[in-house]
Enzyme design. Structure first.
Site, mmCIF file in Angstrom:
data_model
loop_
_atom_site.group_PDB
_atom_site.id
_atom_site.type_symbol
_atom_site.label_atom_id
_atom_site.label_comp_id
_atom_site.label_asym_id
_atom_site.label_seq_id
_atom_site.Cartn_x
_atom_site.Cartn_y
_atom_site.Cartn_z
ATOM 1 N N ARG A 6 0.617 -1.015 0.296
ATOM 2 C CA ARG A 6 0.372 0.045 0.106
ATOM 3 C C ARG A 6 0.940 1.645 0.178
ATOM 4 O O ARG A 6 1.694 1.328 0.565
ATOM 5 C CB ARG A 6 -0.974 0.169 1.575
ATOM 6 C CG ARG A 6 -2.372 0.862 1.589
ATOM 7 C CD ARG A 6 -3.730 0.907 0.686
ATOM 8 N NE ARG A 6 -4.169 -0.486 0.978
ATOM 9 C CZ ARG A 6 -5.195 0.041 1.734
ATOM 10 N NH1 ARG A 6 -5.324 0.920 2.152
ATOM 11 N NH2 ARG A 6 -5.795 -2.077 1.678
ATOM 12 N N SER A 51 -8.482 0.600 -1.693
ATOM 13 C CA SER A 51 -9.680 0.950 -1.563
ATOM 14 C C SER A 51 -10.039 2.085 -0.790
ATOM 15 O O SER A 51 -10.992 2.942 -1.461
ATOM 16 C CB SER A 51 -9.544 -0.245 0.710
ATOM 17 O OG SER A 51 -10.643 -0.304 0.968
ATOM 18 N N ASP A 85 -15.697 -3.929 -0.828
ATOM 19 C CA ASP A 85 -16.076 -4.870 0.631
ATOM 20 C C ASP A 85 -16.121 -4.121 1.732
ATOM 21 O O ASP A 85 -16.417 -5.088 2.601
ATOM 22 C CB ASP A 85 -14.103 -5.048 -0.076
ATOM 23 C CG ASP A 85 -13.185 -4.357 0.798
ATOM 24 O OD1 ASP A 85 -13.295 -2.948 0.836
ATOM 25 O OD2 ASP A 85 -12.495 -4.912 1.438
ATOM 26 N N ARG A 86 -16.951 -2.888 1.866
ATOM 27 C CA ARG A 86 -16.816 -2.531 2.905
ATOM 28 C C ARG A 86 -18.433 -1.760 2.436
ATOM 29 O O ARG A 86 -19.202 -1.924 1.407
ATOM 30 C CB ARG A 86 -16.174 -1.900 3.946
ATOM 31 C CG ARG A 86 -14.649 -1.797 4.191
ATOM 32 C CD ARG A 86 -14.276 -0.553 4.568
ATOM 33 N NE ARG A 86 -12.764 -1.187 5.785
ATOM 34 C CZ ARG A 86 -11.914 -1.656 5.462
ATOM 35 N NH1 ARG A 86 -11.368 -1.043 3.830
ATOM 36 N NH2 ARG A 86 -11.289 -1.967 6.500
ATOM 37 N N THR A 90 -7.229 -9.175 14.364
ATOM 38 C CA THR A 90 -8.083 -7.888 13.732
ATOM 39 C C THR A 90 -7.570 -8.346 11.930
ATOM 40 O O THR A 90 -6.294 -8.588 11.623
ATOM 41 C CB THR A 90 -6.895 -6.600 13.631
ATOM 42 O OG1 THR A 90 -6.878 -6.758 15.521
ATOM 43 C CG2 THR A 90 -8.266 -5.195 13.134
ATOM 44 N N LYS A 136 -14.093 -9.426 3.253
ATOM 45 C CA LYS A 136 -15.541 -9.110 3.747
ATOM 46 C C LYS A 136 -15.981 -8.511 2.231
ATOM 47 O O LYS A 136 -14.974 -8.351 1.340
ATOM 48 C CB LYS A 136 -15.537 -7.421 4.030
ATOM 49 C CG LYS A 136 -13.911 -6.481 3.426
ATOM 50 C CD LYS A 136 -13.268 -5.888 4.802
ATOM 51 C CE LYS A 136 -11.939 -5.715 4.257
ATOM 52 N NZ LYS A 136 -10.726 -5.885 4.121
#
Length: 558
Positions: A9, A111, A272-273, A346, A384
Site C-alpha cells: 500500500r 480501498s 468490500d465495505r 484483527t 469482507k
C-alpha cells in the site's frame, strides 16, 4: 515499500517507495517465483487479477495498467491468467480463486485510502488473504527478482495469448446465482415500500449493487448521480471512506430526503465495505457503526438460518466469527442460542483463513464481521464483501418494515434480549515510529519497574493481554492464545467495570487506534448510563495512556 500480509500500500509515483510500473513488476516477479515453488500445478491452474478505478495521471500509473503488467509477468512464464476486462469489487477476486480453484489472486486497489494511493492485495489458493509466513516468503522472493525480466513492460504480449482468459461474464453470472441462495424473503422484496439510496463513492460498486438488488427481486436503489461513476479524483469527498462518518454521506442524505428514502447504503470505493444509515422519526440520520450493523446482520443471518434448520443438533456445528477489536455481541447471541463464536486477530485475513479451516472440517460458518464496517455474510467469499452485505441489509430492512420495525428498533430489541454492548472507537494520527514505540513501551513499563498499569484514572484494570509480546494474565501460563506479532503493537485492557479497551497500531495507515466496549448482561440496563460510563473510560484512556500533548499526537478530525 515492505510487502506484508496486506500486500503493498503506498502512493503512486516514481521511486522505490511508490506504486509504479517498476515496483509492480518487481513484486509480481517475486510473487510468481514464490508461487512456482509452492504449487507444482501452477501452470495448469493459474491466477486471477482484477483492479479498481484508481489512476494517477501525473505518473501514468493506474490500477488497470498495474493489473495488465502483473498479468504480463505471469503469462511470460507460461502461467494462465484470468484478468477481468473491467473494474470489479475486491471480493470478486477471492470469489474467483475459490470458484475456479486457482492458485492465487491479486487485486490492485487501495480501498478507501486517499486518491494518490494504490495497493496490491494478495489471496492464497484457499480463497483467503495471505497470512504469515507467506508474506515473508514473497518479500524475500521479490528481493531476489528485482531486475525486470525481458518483455516485462510489453503488456501487448497478453493480447491474443492462449494463456489469457477474461472471467468477467461467467463470474458475474455465477456470483449473483450464488448470492440468490441468501435471499430468504423474495415475496417481501417484490412488494416492499421501503426505498433505498446507494452510493459507490466514485468507486466500483454501482453496477454490482444494482445487479445484487435485481437478484433479490428488489427495485434497484436510487444511485447518488454525482458519485455513481468511477472517478479516481473522488471530487465530492474529502476522504473516500464511509467509515469517516456523515461527511461522505451528505449527498446521499440529500437524495434520500428528495426521494423519501429511509435507508442509505454506502460502499467504499472497492466495494468490500458497507455503511448503512437510517432516517429516524426525529428527522435525524443515524449512521450505524460497524459493531451495530454486525449485531443486526448476525441476528438476521442466524434467525433466517434457524427458520430453515429446525434441527437443533446442527447448532453444534454452526459458527460466527469476529475480530478481537470488534464488539462481542455475537458471543452473547451465541451463548444464548447455542452456536459457537470465535474471535480472531484483527483483519479479515484471519477470519477468512479460520472460516476456511472450519468449513473444511464440515462446519457451517454463518457470518463474520469486523468493526471497520466489513461483513462476510456469504461464505462463498472468504473476505469482507460490501455487495452481498448491501442487499442482505436491504432485505433485513424490508422484512422488519412488514413488522412495523425500523433497523434502530430491532437493534434495541437485540440489546434488550442479549445485553447492551456499547462501543466507541477512534484514533490519533502519528507519523513517527519512534514516538509510537515510546508510547507502547511506557504502557509496558508504567511504574518504571516493568509493570503494566493497574488503573487508568478512576478505573481499575483487572486484566491485560499484550499480543506484541504474547503476555496474557488471564491464562494460567500467562501466555496469550491468539497468535502474537512483534512487528505490530497491540495491548488489550480489561476493566473491573466490565469494560474492554484495545490500543493498536494500524497496518495500512499512520494511526494509533483504540477500540472500547462496555457490556451489560441481558435485562434492565440503562443504555444512557452505560454510554456515560464508557465516555468517561475513553477520556481516561486518552488522557493517561495516549497522553496526546506529551507525544504530540494529532486527534481524529471529522
Amino acid at each position: 515499500m515492505e510487502f506484508g500480509t496486506a500486500g503493498l500500500r503506498g502512493a503512486m509515483g516514481a521511486g522505490i517507495s511508490r506504486m509504479n510500473d517498476l515496483t509492480i513488476i518487481q513484486t509480481t516477479q517475486g510473487f510468481c517465483r514464490y508461487l512456482e515453488k509452492q504449487f507444482s500445478d501452477l501452470k495448469q491452474r493459474g491466477v486471477v487479477i482484477s483492479y479498481d478505478a484508481r489512476a494517477h495521471p501525473a505518473s501514468g500509473g493506474s490500477s488497470r495498467r498495474f493489473a495488465r503488467l502483473a498479468a504480463t509477468t505471469f503469462i511470460s512464464q507460461g502461467i494462465p491468467v484470468y484478468l477481468f476486462s473491467d473494474i470489479t469489487p475486491t471480493p470478486f477476486v477471492p470469489y474467483t480463486v475459490s470458484h475456479l480453484k486457482l492458485c492465487a489472486g491479486i487485486m490492485i486497489t487501495a480501498s478507501h485510502n486517499p486518491k494518490q494511493d494504490n495497493g496490491y492485495k494478495v489471496y492464497w489458493d484457499n480463497g483467503a488473504q495471505i497470512i504469515s509466513p507467506h508474506d515473508k516468503g514473497i518479500s524475500q522472493a521479490v528481493e531476489e527478482n528485482l531486475e525486470p525480466w525481458p518483455q516485462a513492460w510489453d503488456d501487448s504480449v497478453i493480447n491474443g495469448s492462449p494463456l489469457f482468459h477474461d472471467p468477467s461474464a461467467s463470474i458475474n453470472k455465477d456470483y449473483f446465482e450464488d448470492l440468490k441462495k441468501y435471499c430468504f424473503h423474495r415475496a417481501v422484496n417484490r412488494e416492499t415500500k421501503v426505498k433505498f439510496v446507494h452510493t459507490s463513492v466514485h468507486g466500483v460498486g454501482h453496477s454490482f449493487v444494482q445487479s445484487a438488488f435485481k437478484a433479490f427481486d428488489f427495485v434497484p436503489p436510487e444511485a447518488v448521480p454525482e458519485q455513481k461513476d468511477p472517478d479516481p479524483e473522488f471530487p465530492t469527498v474529502k476522504y473516500p471512506n464511509p467509515e469517516e462518518g456523515k461527511g461522505v454521506l451528505t449527498l446521499s442524505f440529500a437524495l434520500a430526503d428528495k426521494t423519501t428514502a429511509k435507508i442509505v447504503l454506502a460502499n467504499d470505493p472497492d466495494a468490500d465495505r458497507l455503511a448503512v444509515a437510517e432516517k429516524q422519526d426525529s428527522g435525524e440520520w443515524r449512521v450505524f457503526s460497524g459493531n451495530e450493523l454486525g449485531a443486526l446482520l448476525g441476528w438476521w443471518l442466524f434467525t433466517s438460518w434457524k427458520e430453515k434448520n429446525q434441527d437443533h443438533s446442527a447448532l453444534k456445528d454452526t459458527y460466527m466469527l469476529s475480530s478481537t477489536v470488534s464488539s462481542k455481541i455475537l458471543q452473547a447471541i451465541a451463548l444464548k442460542e447455542g452456536f459457537h463464536f470465535e474471535e480472531t486477530l484483527t483483519g479479515f485475513k484471519w477470519m477468512g483463513n479460520r472460516a476456511k479451516q472450519l468449513i473444511d472440517q464440515g462446519k457451517n460458518v454463518l457470518f463474520a464481521f469486523e468493526e471497520a464496517i466489513g461483513y462476510m455474510c456469504c461464505p462463498f467469499v472468504l473476505d469482507k464483501d460490501g455487495v452481498s452485505a448491501a442487499v442482505i441489509s436491504a432485505e433485513l430492512a424490508s422484512f422488519l418494515a412488514t413488522k412495523n420495525l425500523s433497523l434502530s428498533q430491532q437493534l434495541k430489541a437485540i440489546y434488550v434480549e442479549y445485553g447492551y454492548h456499547i462501543t466507541k472507537a477512534s484514533y490519533f494520527i502519528c507519523h513517527d515510529q519512534g514516538t509510537i514505540k515510546k508510547l507502547f513501551e511506557n504502557l509496558r513499563n508504567y511504574d518504571g519497574k516493568n509493570n503494566y498499569p493497574k488503573t487508568c484514572g478512576r478505573f481499575e484494570i483487572s486484566g491485560i493481554r499484550d499480543l506484541t509480546t504474547g503476555y496474557d494474565d488471564s491464562q494460567p501460563d500467562k501466555k496469550a492464545v491468539l497468535p502474537t506479532s512483534k512487528s505490530s503493537q497491540m495491548i488489550t485492557f480489561t476493566f473491573a467495570n466490565g469494560g474492554v479497551a484495545t490500543i493498536r497500531t494500524s497496518g495500512t495507515e499512520p494511526k494509533i487506534k483504540y477500540y472500547s466496549e462496555l457490556r451489560a448482561p441481558p435485562g434492565n440496563s440503562d443504555p444512557e448510563q452505560l454510554k456515560k460510563e464508557l465516555n468517561e473510560l475513553v477520556s481516561a484512556i486518552e488522557e493517561h495512556f495516549f497522553q496526546p500533548q506529551k507525544y504530540n499526537l494529532q486527534p481524529k478530525g471529522e
